[in-house]
Design an enzyme around this catalytic site. Structure first.
Site, mmCIF file in Angstrom:
data_model
loop_
_atom_site.group_PDB
_atom_site.id
_atom_site.type_symbol
_atom_site.label_atom_id
_atom_site.label_comp_id
_atom_site.label_asym_id
_atom_site.label_seq_id
_atom_site.Cartn_x
_atom_site.Cartn_y
_atom_site.Cartn_z
ATOM 1 N N LYS A 1 -39.973 55.261 -70.704
ATOM 2 C CA LYS A 1 -39.026 55.594 -69.593
ATOM 3 C C LYS A 1 -37.833 55.948 -70.079
ATOM 4 C CE LYS A 1 -41.390 52.377 -67.040
ATOM 5 N NZ LYS A 1 -41.518 51.089 -65.830
ATOM 6 N N LYS B 1 -35.621 44.452 -67.943
ATOM 7 C CA LYS B 1 -36.850 43.530 -67.891
ATOM 8 C C LYS B 1 -37.236 42.519 -67.594
ATOM 9 C CE LYS B 1 -37.093 44.530 -72.208
ATOM 10 N NZ LYS B 1 -38.164 45.275 -72.794
ATOM 11 N N ARG B 2 -38.066 42.092 -67.213
ATOM 12 C CA ARG B 2 -38.216 40.386 -66.921
ATOM 13 C C ARG B 2 -37.970 39.917 -68.029
ATOM 14 N NH1 ARG B 2 -41.868 39.524 -62.376
ATOM 15 N NH2 ARG B 2 -40.927 36.808 -63.053
ATOM 16 N N HIS C 1 -53.721 42.637 -71.884
ATOM 17 C CA HIS C 1 -51.922 43.045 -72.025
ATOM 18 C C HIS C 1 -50.999 41.882 -72.348
ATOM 19 C CE1 HIS C 1 -52.139 45.707 -69.148
ATOM 20 N NE2 HIS C 1 -53.393 45.850 -68.352
ATOM 21 N N THR D 1 -43.331 49.454 -71.447
ATOM 22 C CA THR D 1 -43.540 50.921 -70.703
ATOM 23 C C THR D 1 -42.331 51.158 -70.468
ATOM 24 O OG1 THR D 1 -44.070 49.790 -68.707
ATOM 25 C CG2 THR D 1 -45.966 50.833 -70.045
ATOM 26 N N LYS E 1 -38.332 38.025 -75.160
ATOM 27 C CA LYS E 1 -37.836 39.169 -74.773
ATOM 28 C C LYS E 1 -36.222 39.347 -76.112
ATOM 29 C CE LYS E 1 -41.159 40.361 -70.788
ATOM 30 N NZ LYS E 1 -41.699 42.353 -71.186
HETATM 31 C C1 26V Z 1 -49.297 36.723 -65.581
HETATM 32 C C2 26V Z 1 -49.616 35.896 -64.657
HETATM 33 C C3 26V Z 1 -49.631 33.821 -64.416
HETATM 34 C C4 26V Z 1 -49.399 33.623 -63.343
HETATM 35 C C5 26V Z 1 -49.029 33.834 -61.727
HETATM 36 C C6 26V Z 1 -48.914 35.687 -61.829
HETATM 37 C C7 26V Z 1 -48.757 35.961 -62.775
HETATM 38 C C8 26V Z 1 -49.040 37.533 -63.064
HETATM 39 C C9 26V Z 1 -49.359 38.129 -64.452
HETATM 40 C C10 26V Z 1 -49.393 37.542 -65.307
HETATM 41 C C11 26V Z 1 -49.564 38.069 -66.992
HETATM 42 C C12 26V Z 1 -48.657 40.218 -66.946
HETATM 43 C C13 26V Z 1 -49.037 40.457 -68.667
HETATM 44 C C14 26V Z 1 -47.922 41.095 -68.479
HETATM 45 O O1 26V Z 1 -47.071 42.015 -67.473
HETATM 46 N N1 26V Z 1 -48.101 42.762 -69.880
HETATM 47 C C15 26V Z 1 -47.265 43.420 -69.572
HETATM 48 O O2 26V Z 1 -47.911 44.417 -69.942
HETATM 49 C C16 26V Z 1 -47.447 46.117 -69.916
HETATM 50 C C17 26V Z 1 -48.697 46.812 -69.524
HETATM 51 O O3 26V Z 1 -49.380 46.834 -70.504
HETATM 52 C C18 26V Z 1 -47.620 45.981 -71.339
HETATM 53 O O4 26V Z 1 -45.939 47.146 -71.902
HETATM 54 C C19 26V Z 1 -45.931 44.393 -72.227
HETATM 55 O O5 26V Z 1 -45.574 44.532 -73.211
HETATM 56 C C20 26V Z 1 -46.559 43.464 -71.662
HETATM 57 O O6 26V Z 1 -45.449 42.273 -71.069
#
Ligand code: 26V
Length: 837
Positions: free
Chosen positions: A680, A568-569, A377, A676, A574
């Site tokens: 929406k 978004k985050r 992702h 995503t 971004k």
């Molecule tokens: C990384 C970490 C690092 C340590 C602590 C907890 C944590 C939680 C999540 C992540 C990685 C997140 C990656 C992510 O959210 N990617 C997003 O995924 C979406 C669904 O596929 C996509 O639409 C977004 O473009 C993408 O940024």
């Protein structure tokens, strides 16, 4: 552990599952509501704000889910379906009541029942807390997948963690983000069923050792471990009016009675009981993602806890059908890894098969590699998970052995294929050498899986040419694309009932399960009556959002303004900063009287910053400061508003997407895996202003270039521009941009808080700026100007809005799940028996 004999030992199922299902009319629902409110919850007086009202409605609905849930389980067992376990550290479910009533088909009946008591169903919906067990896109995607799988009758079970505290709540104080804990379970979570009978034990610590058994085979043992109990809580996931109810199984950690027996025996009873926290902490809190906060031990414990409990549960079920014959395990199970977070499952399945079930390595490896599938992702290299070998040795010693063995065999395969290519071996090794050797979790996931996918066409292409190039060269057939989607049940039918009704009145309601039918709206794109009705819906949705904005921020905005939204985050890639620069540009234009022909605009920006991500927090402060100055300047009234939306979450998006005119998808090309939110917004008739990044590329293709505001460098252009990137020269050559930077640098937006913008402005002017914000300013401002021009031709804009909804059919997770199933899982749909109503 359950075996087939356990199953036949009972005297049979209770009648519930064969009897005709409960009636779904208002009378029956009212009767059950009254029963739960009065007899079970012991309440008499109905108060609008009472949580018991909400709880009693849930129990009445849950009864109707429960019977279908049982029938679904029976059907899966009877047909011996292959199943998929979707392993994810995050399921960002949001609220469940509205969607569950919608999918059960009892929304109207429930509304009718409650209205007889003078209660508005809408107010009951509002009483539900969000289940915020995720950070953002990745977690919400998992939730949309579950809805679509149930609707497509696919036997998919979600496995996750029942965090006591979900995503933190965001409060804005003097423009700064303050995090507050999300005690979402405080009033209970009435959807869940605790299933203590399926608890599993998960090991930590101890040491790994080997011995030779009676037959002369080397056996491995993991000794002196501290065990933690994993208790499953099941949440029902109903399909859309098809009688299927799937399961989301969330694990909660509890101390075993044997926990810290040593201390207990040494006589320190109180210390021993207190030490139980150590176990229970594992599922205490969701980690808010920040790439720079990697390597937290508790996070690794969470990952292993989820992987181990879920695989043990999967094996338990398999053995209830096949005993100890693992010959068909891979034909009967797929395990989809949502990013690398649960990737330790590769090594854990090996451990369970070898140590617990005595399979030889090669058979275990064969099964593992035909069971696991991995979804990536993110393209950001700093977000790739690495775990210190030393931490593994301490926490999961037996798993470290297994990873080393996988690596040794893998490396020998690489060197056979590319003899003498030592660089390649070092690049591909599961272990990154150095003073602190690290385990590369993404590589473990790739080596241990039969499928590796990205989440949008561009993203999947870039994975093969970049991050995972060596692996794609070795196993080209493993790599594939599965473009993300969103569920239209939540993101159109439930959150935008006015638009849903307007659409269904024209083209029928088949789109609820076949989103491509929205294409039928194209025929009405130029119909002025339809356009008028379409605009009225948008206006009313905007008025609803405006009320919420006033409530949350105290700022009033007329619903007639142009609503320009980025939620978004908060992350540098971004580029909320680019959006802020544009807001300042509009402010400047109005101040100098150069904006007479511009449409009055409300810019809404919302999102949370990871608590440890200083730059993201500085961006929130900066936006709030600019907003403060703009919104209190009388010259801006009815011309420009900038609003930071506090505590953005799933429920907020349900109100925001239906009210947006313009959807901001402005990441640096090549950085956003898919997005995503973009889908929406499109589904709800917003037009996108965006870069050629992630799924934006496919959105633009679907809607046509005339109905999308494109700007910015492309992935291919970025490297050459980077080589000679000079943001200061770009700013100096663009008078508008220079004025914007002057305003910001002069302290105009931070009169009494010098330095608040420094880090941000420095990064914009930095030649090494990875996000190349300055490079895209001019083309962004031009695209914004064009969007403004098009919005003022209101018929033309409405047409564009209709076409966006009409062409959003491809972005349903129904399509995404069909593709996962056709190419990766190959599950047969659940066949409910004819007798089940
Ligand atoms: C990384 C970490 C690092 C340590 C602590 C907890 C944590 C939680 C999540 C992540 C990685 C997140 C990656 C992510 O959210 N990617 C997003 O995924 C979406 C669904 O596929 C996509 O639409 C977004 O473009 C993408 O940024």
């Amino acid at each position: 552990m359950a075996t087939r004999s356990d199953k036949t030992a009972g005297v049979g199922d209770i009648e519930l599952l064969q009897a005709p299902n409960l009636p779904m009319d208002a009378d029956a629902i009212l009767k059950d509501f009254t029963h739960y409110f009065g007899r079970m919850l012991g309440r008499r007086t109905i108060r609008t704000k009472s949580p018991f009202l909400y709880q009693a409605v849930v129990f009445a609905a849950r009864d109707r889910l429960m019977e279908r849930w049982g029938q679904t389980r029976i059907a899966i067992e009877r047909n011996d379906n292959k199943r998929c376990a979707y392993l994810s550290l995050e399921f960002l479910m949001g609220r469940l009541l509205r969607n569950n009533l919608l999918n059960l088909g009892i929304e109207d009946a429930t509304g009718e029942a409650l209205s007889r008591l003078g209660i508005e169903l809408e107010n009951v919906y509002d009483r539900e807390m969000d289940a915020g067990l995720g950070n953002g896109g990745l977690g919400r995607l998992a939730a949309c997948f579950l809805d679509s799988c149930a609707t497509l009758s696919l036997p998919v079970i979600g496995y996750g963690i029942r965090y006591q505290y979900g995503m933190f709540h965001q409060r804005i104080e003097n423009g700064y983000q303050i995090e507050e804990p999300d005690a979402w379970l405080r009033e209970g979570f009435p959807w869940e069923i605790e299933r203590i009978e399926f608890a599993q034990s998960v090991r930590f610590g101890g040491y790994s050792t080997s011995y030779v058994d009676g037959q002369g085979n080397t056996r491995y043992e993991w000794r002196d471990t501290r065990n933690v109990l994993a208790i499953p809580f099941d949440v029902p996931i109903p399909g859309y009016r098809n009688g299927v109810v799937n399961t989301l199984r969330l694990w909660s950690a509890a101390a075993t009675d044997a926990f810290d027996l040593d201390e207990f025996n040494q006589g320190s009873y109180a210390d021993a009981v207190a030490a139980r926290n150590n176990a229970e902490n594992i599922t205490m809190v969701l980690y808010p993602n920040a790439a720079n906060e990697n390597g937290q031990e508790l996070r690794l414990r969470q990952q292993y806890f989820l992987a181990s409990a879920s695989l043990q549960d999967t094996i338990r079920y398999y053995r209830s059908q096949y005993d100890d014959d693992f010959g068909q395990f891979a034909e009967k199970n797929s395990v989809q890894l949502n990013d690398t977070h649960p990737a330790i499952a590769v090594a854990e399945l090996m451990r369970l098969l070898i140590d617990e079930y005595r399979l030889p390595w090669d058979r275990a490896w064969d099964i593992t590699r035909n069971t696991m599938a991995y979804t990536n992702h993110t393209l950001l290299p700093e977000a790739l998970e690495l775990w210190p070998v030393s931490m593994f040795r301490r926490l999961l010693p037996r798993l470290l052995d297994i990873i080393y063995e996988i690596n040794a065999r893998f490396i020998s395969e690489v060197s056979h294929r590319w003899p003498g290519d030592n660089d390649r071996v070092a690049r591909m090794s599961l272990i990154q050498e150095g003073s602190e050797p690290m385990i590369r979790m993404a590589y473990l996931a790739i080596v241990g899986s039969y499928s590796v996918n990205g989440v949008a066409a561009l993203h999947s292409t870039l994975l093969k040419s970049g991050l995972f190039r060596d692996f794609a060269e070795m196993w080209p057939a493993k790599f594939n694309n599965k473009t993300n989607g969103v569920t239209q049940r939540r993101w159109l039918a439930a959150c935008n009932p006015r638009l849903a009704r307007l659409i269904s009145d024209r083209i029928g309601d088949g789109w609820i399960t076949n989103l491509e039918e929205l294409q039928g709206l194209e025929a009405y794109a130029d119909d002025t009556d339809f356009q008028y009705a379409w605009r009225q819906v948008k206006l009313r949705n905007k008025a609803r959002l405006a009320r919420e904005l006033a409530l949350r921020t105290g700022v009033d905005v007329p619903a007639t303004m142009f609503f320009d939204v980025q939620v978004k985050r908060i992350h540098e890639y971004k580029r909320q900063v680019l959006n802020m620069l544009h807001a300042v540009h509009l402010y400047d234009l109005i101040r100098r009287g150069d904006a007479e022909d511009r449409m009055p605009r409300t810019i809404i920006i919302g999102g949370k910053a990871a608590p440890g991500y200083a730059m993201a927090k500085a961006i929130i402060k900066a936006i709030n400061n600019v907003a403060q100055v703009i919104n209190s300047d009388p010259a801006m009234e009815d011309r420009l508003r900038l609003i930071f939306y506090p505590d953005y979450n799933v429920s907020a998006m349900e109100m925001i997407a239906p009210a947006a005119d313009l959807s901001e998808q402005i990441s640096t090309a090549g950085k956003e895996a898919s997005g995503t939110g973009n889908m929406k917004f499109m589904m709800n008739g917003a037009v996108t202003i965006g870069t050629l990044d992630g799924a934006n590329v496919e959105i633009r293709e679907a809607v046509g270039e005339d109905n999308f505001f494109l700007f910015g460098l492309t992935v291919d252009e970025i490297p050459e521009r980077r080589a000679s990137y000079n943001p200061n020269a770009i700013i100096a050559a663009d008078p508008d941009f220079e004025r914007v930077m002057d305003l910001l640098e002069s302290g105009h937006f931070c009169r009494f808080e010098p330095g608040v913008f420094d880090a941000i402005l420095r990064s914009v002017r930095e030649p090494a700026d990875p996000w190349m914000t300055a490079a895209d300013f001019r083309s962004f401002a031009d695209a914004q100007r064009e969007a403004d021009r098009r919005y003022r031709e209101i018929g033309n804009w409405t047409r564009m809005s209709i076409l966006n909804t009409a062409n959003s059919g491809r972005f349903s997770t129904d399509r995404t799940m069909r593709e996962y199933n056709a190419d990766i899982w190959r599950l047969d749909p659940i066949e409910l028996s004819q007798e089940s109503p």
